[in-house]
Structures are given as C-alpha cells and as structure tokens.
Design a protein around this motif. Structure first.
Motif, PDB file in Angstrom:
ATOM      1  N   GLY A  72      82.699  22.678  59.225  1.00  0.00           N
ATOM      2  CA  GLY A  72      84.107  22.613  59.588  1.00  0.00           C
ATOM      3  C   GLY A  72      84.895  21.673  58.700  1.00  0.00           C
ATOM      4  O   GLY A  72      86.007  21.994  58.266  1.00  0.00           O
ATOM      5  N   LEU A  78      88.467  23.725  58.497  1.00  0.00           N
ATOM      6  CA  LEU A  78      88.708  24.370  59.783  1.00  0.00           C
ATOM      7  C   LEU A  78      88.241  23.443  60.910  1.00  0.00           C
ATOM      8  O   LEU A  78      87.878  22.305  60.671  1.00  0.00           O
ATOM      9  N   SER A  79      88.249  23.938  62.133  1.00  0.00           N
ATOM     10  CA  SER A  79      87.933  23.101  63.283  1.00  0.00           C
ATOM     11  C   SER A  79      86.448  22.734  63.313  1.00  0.00           C
ATOM     12  O   SER A  79      85.604  23.610  63.551  1.00  0.00           O
ATOM     13  N   PHE A  87      84.870  23.561  66.825  1.00  0.00           N
ATOM     14  CA  PHE A  87      84.575  24.969  67.077  1.00  0.00           C
ATOM     15  C   PHE A  87      83.254  25.376  66.437  1.00  0.00           C
ATOM     16  O   PHE A  87      82.398  26.004  67.072  1.00  0.00           O
ATOM     17  N   TYR A 104      89.616  18.514  76.545  1.00  0.00           N
ATOM     18  CA  TYR A 104      88.407  19.341  76.466  1.00  0.00           C
ATOM     19  C   TYR A 104      87.338  18.850  77.437  1.00  0.00           C
ATOM     20  O   TYR A 104      86.707  19.651  78.148  1.00  0.00           O
TER      21      TYR A 104
END
Length: 269
Positions: free
Chosen positions: A53, A58-59, A62, A133
């Motif tokens: 990531g 990107l995340s 995730f 979260y």
C-alpha cells in the motif's frame, strides 16, 4: 503534566480501550481453537499488504486486510486438506509476508515510513479514522458474538458435534477467520505486529487460570486487556516507553504472578 490536555493522548486513550476489548474477544476464540500461531502468521503476513500500500500510494490498511484474510484462509485450507502441515504453512506465510513487506517498504518512492512503527506500534499515529474503524469493528463483533454465541461456541470447542446439530461448520470457520484477520489488522496501529500476538494470548492464559467458563473468559480477558493497555499508556506517557512493548511485559508479569499464586494455593490445600 495533564496528558488529557493533548489531542493525541485522547486518541490514544480511546484507541487502547477499543483495542483491548477487541483483542480480548477475538483472542478468547483464537486461544480456544488453538489458533495462536495461525494468528501470528496472519499478523506478520499483513506486513506485505502494508508495504504494498505504501509503495503504490494506495490504502495500506485495505491491502493489509486483504493480505491477512487471504493468508488466514490459505493456511486454514491447506492444513484442512492435509496437503501441507499446518506449522509449515504458517512458517511460509509468516516469513514471506515479512520479507515482502520489507522489500515493498524499501521500494517506496520518496520518504519510506519507519518499519518500527508497524513492528512495535506507535500510539501517536492513531487518527480519528482509526478510531472510527475500531469502534465500528467492535460494534459488529459484539453483534456477531451475541447473536451467534452458542453456534460459535460449538464450532470452537467441538466442530463434529456442531455438524450433528446441522451447523454449517465450514461457513462459520471461514467467517471467524475473516473476523480474526480484520481485527488483527485494525489493532496493528496500536500494538504493532510483533506485540499483537502476545495480546491475543496472554490475557486469556491469565484469566484461564481462574475460570473455565467461556463467558467469564471473554469478559475477563477484555477487562484485563483494557486495564493493562491503559496502565501501559500512562506509563509510556510519563516514562517515554513504547506502549505495546510495555503492555506485553506487564501482561507477562501478571501471568507469572497469577501462576505462582495458584501454585502456592494448591500446595497449601
């Protein structure tokens, strides 16, 4: 100094409470199913997703969740079919995940994040999104446990008996593996990869010395985890020590004290 005067401490305070309850709950099921080393493999394999990531921009969270879920399901499938020994599959996933994570981190263009923040945790990095979260996962976890408590108990303790009762054991085992994986990844920010495995085992081992009732194990492990991580949070604030490492040391000391006290009680009786 008043630690609550700082926003980062408030975030950390809420995060360790949520993480303590989460690790107490999922750790009880992990210990019951004798999956502590599988959980360790999942924990370390998620490092590959974190590194990927960061490398791609990107995340990281995730990809860490995806990696952890795939690793957990992969180890479970291989060991269940008997094609690979469970300990061998865990060792492969464990080492491969860590190696890929290190490579991805060093291949990250520009500033590479510090490895120690993920390996040993950094409570200062907890953000408002992390709290959301963790809170959402805790609510879903409580709903899952309360609504399926007896079914999860059957599947964890005696899957063969659960099959005779018409329970889809494979479905619930898969669901629990996904549940464990997501909870582990969300807790990494607070406890770190290296420390999280102990948080999933030591509270359960300590409480298990005093009770064999699973409900009490769930509640007791969660309360003990919250107490220790809060104690360690204040200790880290005033002593400038890492919260995750301090939590594991305190938990280990409490376990040995409880074990010694239990041995003395049994010898006197």
């Amino acid at each position: 100094m008043n630690p609550f005067a700082y926003d980062f401490f408030l975030n950390a305070f809420n995060a360790v409470i949520l993480t303590g309850i989460i690790t107490g709950i999922i750790g009880s099921y992990i210990a019951t199913r004798r999956m502590v080393f599988i959980a360790g493999g999942i924990t370390h394999s998620s490092f590959a997703g974190l590194g990927f990531g960061f490398m791609t921009g990107l995340s990281p969270l995730f990809f860490a969740v995806v990696t952890a879920v795939l690793s957990g399901l992969g180890v479970d499938a291989l060991s269940r079919r008997g094609t690979v020994r469970e300990d061998s599959a865990i060792a492969a996933v464990w080492s491969l995940g860590m190696a890929l994570g290190v490579l991805f981190i060093f291949m990250t263009p520009g500033y590479a994040p510090s490895l120690s923040a993920f390996l040993f945790g950094n409570i200062l990095l907890v953000s408002g999104a992390d709290l959301v979260y963790l809170g959402l996962f805790l609510v879903l976890s409580l709903a899952f446990v309360l609504s399926k408590y007896r079914t999860l108990l059957y599947v964890s303790f005696d899957p063969e008996f659960a099959r005779t009762r018409g329970v889809n054991v494979h479905f619930y085992q898969t669901a629990m593996m996904i549940w464990f994986s997501v909870g582990i990844v969300l807790s990494i920010r607070v406890m770190g990869i290296m420390m999280l495995m102990s948080m999933l085992a030591l509270p359960q081992m300590t409480v298990g010395l005093f009770t064999s009732d699973f409900r009490r194990l769930l509640v007791g492990s969660s309360l003990l985890s919250v107490f220790v991580v809060l104690l360690s949070l204040f200790g880290s604030f005033y002593l400038n020590l890492p919260t995750g490492a301090l939590s594991v040391v305190v938990l280990a000391l409490l376990f040995f004290i409880a074990k010694a006290a239990g041995g003395l009680r049994s010898s006197k009786s």
